[in-house]
Design an enzyme around this catalytic site. Structure first.
Site, PDB file in Angstrom:
ATOM      1  N   ARG A  34       0.818  -1.255   0.068  1.00 11.34           N
ATOM      2  CA  ARG A  34       0.130  -0.067   0.115  1.00 11.34           C
ATOM      3  C   ARG A  34       0.790   1.369  -0.129  1.00 11.34           C
ATOM      4  NH1 ARG A  34      -1.817  -3.438   3.993  1.00 11.34           N
ATOM      5  NH2 ARG A  34      -4.077  -4.411   3.574  1.00 11.34           N
ATOM      6  N   LYS A  36      -1.436  -2.782   8.069  1.00 10.41           N
ATOM      7  CA  LYS A  36      -2.791  -2.261   8.826  1.00 10.41           C
ATOM      8  C   LYS A  36      -2.575  -2.958  10.291  1.00 10.41           C
ATOM      9  CE  LYS A  36      -5.958  -1.283   5.233  1.00 10.41           C
ATOM     10  NZ  LYS A  36      -7.466  -1.418   4.642  1.00 10.41           N
ATOM     11  N   HIS A  66      -5.293   2.736  -5.707  1.00  9.17           N
ATOM     12  CA  HIS A  66      -5.002   1.393  -5.539  1.00  9.17           C
ATOM     13  C   HIS A  66      -4.333   0.616  -6.877  1.00  9.17           C
ATOM     14  CE1 HIS A  66      -5.649  -1.105  -1.777  1.00  9.17           C
ATOM     15  NE2 HIS A  66      -6.261  -1.929  -2.629  1.00  9.17           N
ATOM     16  N   ARG A 106      -1.184  -1.664  -6.607  1.00 11.21           N
ATOM     17  CA  ARG A 106      -1.402  -2.642  -5.694  1.00 11.21           C
ATOM     18  C   ARG A 106      -2.499  -3.823  -6.588  1.00 11.21           C
ATOM     19  NH1 ARG A 106      -1.272  -4.645  -0.399  1.00 11.21           N
ATOM     20  NH2 ARG A 106      -3.161  -5.132   0.575  1.00 11.21           N
ATOM     21  N   HIS A 155      -3.715  -9.263   3.810  1.00 12.87           N
ATOM     22  CA  HIS A 155      -5.033  -9.258   3.875  1.00 12.87           C
ATOM     23  C   HIS A 155      -5.288 -10.285   4.906  1.00 12.87           C
ATOM     24  CE1 HIS A 155      -5.819  -8.180  -0.699  1.00 12.87           C
ATOM     25  NE2 HIS A 155      -5.761  -7.453   0.034  1.00 12.87           N
ATOM     26  N   TYR A 202      -8.842  -9.847  -6.747  1.00 11.08           N
ATOM     27  CA  TYR A 202      -7.748  -9.779  -7.967  1.00 11.08           C
ATOM     28  C   TYR A 202      -7.684 -10.875  -8.700  1.00 11.08           C
ATOM     29  CZ  TYR A 202      -6.634  -5.946  -4.689  1.00 11.08           C
ATOM     30  OH  TYR A 202      -6.940  -4.838  -3.739  1.00 11.08           O
TER      31      TYR A 202
END
Length: 329
Positions: A173, A200, A277, A280, A303, A312
């Protein structure tokens, strides 16, 4: 009545001996509503900003003026809000996110015993339109052209090449890229250089550094001159008109608008959904198309849920694999 029952449960205890807080400061912190605690516990700035906007909209709709007013909310309020959002013709994904933000708050309030239940539970959310993400991925030719777009002879060009390479080869990211320090790009693990990524929620992960990216970063650091400082931000502004120096890190917005978007436009690559995005999405799609295991890609991207990674995975929808091209007359 016993002394225990005479003590008000809302009255905070006095600060312990040796506390750095004054009595007034201690009392103020002890009286922080759980609604505010929930918001403060969201680590991601991006998530906090999105949730703040979502909850501000609900507060305006329901007439909430203080945190305690959340405790008066019923399912009827939530249903009425959902109807209003639908009348505004917002997308299903947007409505789901807004309801998720409100539900997350009420889950926290339940845990803090501030409310008895979560009024968002049982409120039907719009169905997922598609497992495919709306952010398009660049094709291989476009990605190669993007990597070559910056001028390799200038400091800014060297920096931008390293940034684009780090994004396209590692699927990180832009916020994660902005947080990288010099010491993070070449972490040796089993003799292989790795990127140390703080994702995150403060979760740390290590990604093998692509050899091409490693070379570009080292060329950039040699030209920039701050490679000797391990705690320095890896990617800095070449010229900082705000602070008058270049010791600070590039912001996530600068990485997107001043690097990614700038070179996409230079190459004539435009699109309604060509958002932050895109790099990514390109990295993840390319890795899956070239045979990467989806569980490994999930870990690679950081994730929490593999369903997010499947967005994706376009392998089942590639035009060249369609039965259309198997028909022969």
């Amino acid at each position: 009545m016993s002394e225990e029952l005479m003590i008000s449960p809302a009255a905070p205890a006095a600060p312990a001996a040796g506390s750095a807080l004054t009595s007034a400061q201690f009392r103020k912190l002890a009286e922080v509503p759980p609604e505010i605690e929930w918001f403060a516990n969201i680590d991601s700035l991006q998530t906090r900003r999105a949730y703040q906007n979502d909850l501000r909209g609900f507060m305006a709709f329901a007439g909430i003026v203080s945190p305690e007013d959340f405790r008066l909310i019923t399912r009827s309020h939530v249903l009425a809000w959902r109807k209003r959002l639908e009348e505004e013709q917002l997308g299903g994904a947007t409505i789901r996110r807004k309801l998720a933000a409100l539900s997350s708050l009420f889950e926290y309030l339940c845990e803090a015993n501030a409310v008895t239940h979560n009024p968002v539970k049982g409120v039907k959310r719009p169905p997922v339109e598609s497992w495919q993400g709306k952010t398009p991925a660049l094709g291989d030719v476009q990605a190669r052209a993007l990597l070559e777009a910056p001028n390799a002879k200038t400091l800014k060009g060297k920096r931008d090449r390293a940034i684009l390479s780090a994004l396209l080869y590692h699927g990180i990211r832009r916020e994660e890229l902005a947080r990288l320090k010099v010491k993070d790009y070449n972490q040796s693990r089993r003799g292989v250089p790795h990127l140390r990524i703080k994702g995150k929620g403060g979760k740390m992960r290590f990604i093998p550094t692509h050899p091409g990216t490693l070379t570009l970063i080292e060329e950039y650091l040699e030209a920039a001159g701050h490679g000797h400082d391990p705690d320095a931000p890896l990617f800095r502004p070449v010229k900082n008109n705000v602070h008058g120096h270049t010791l600070t890190a590039l912001t996530p917005d600068s990485i997107y608008f001043e690097v990614v978007l700038k070179y996409l436009r230079k190459l004539g690559i435009f699109g309604e959904n060509m958002g932050p995005h895109v790099m990514r999405a390109t990295a993840a799609t390319n890795a899956l198309d070239n045979g990467a295991d989806i569980a490994k890609v999930q870990e690679w991207l950081g994730h929490a849920n593999i369903a997010t990674t499947r967005i994706y995975d376009h392998r089942k929808t590639r035009p060249e694999d369609s039965p259309t091209f198997k028909v022969s007359y």
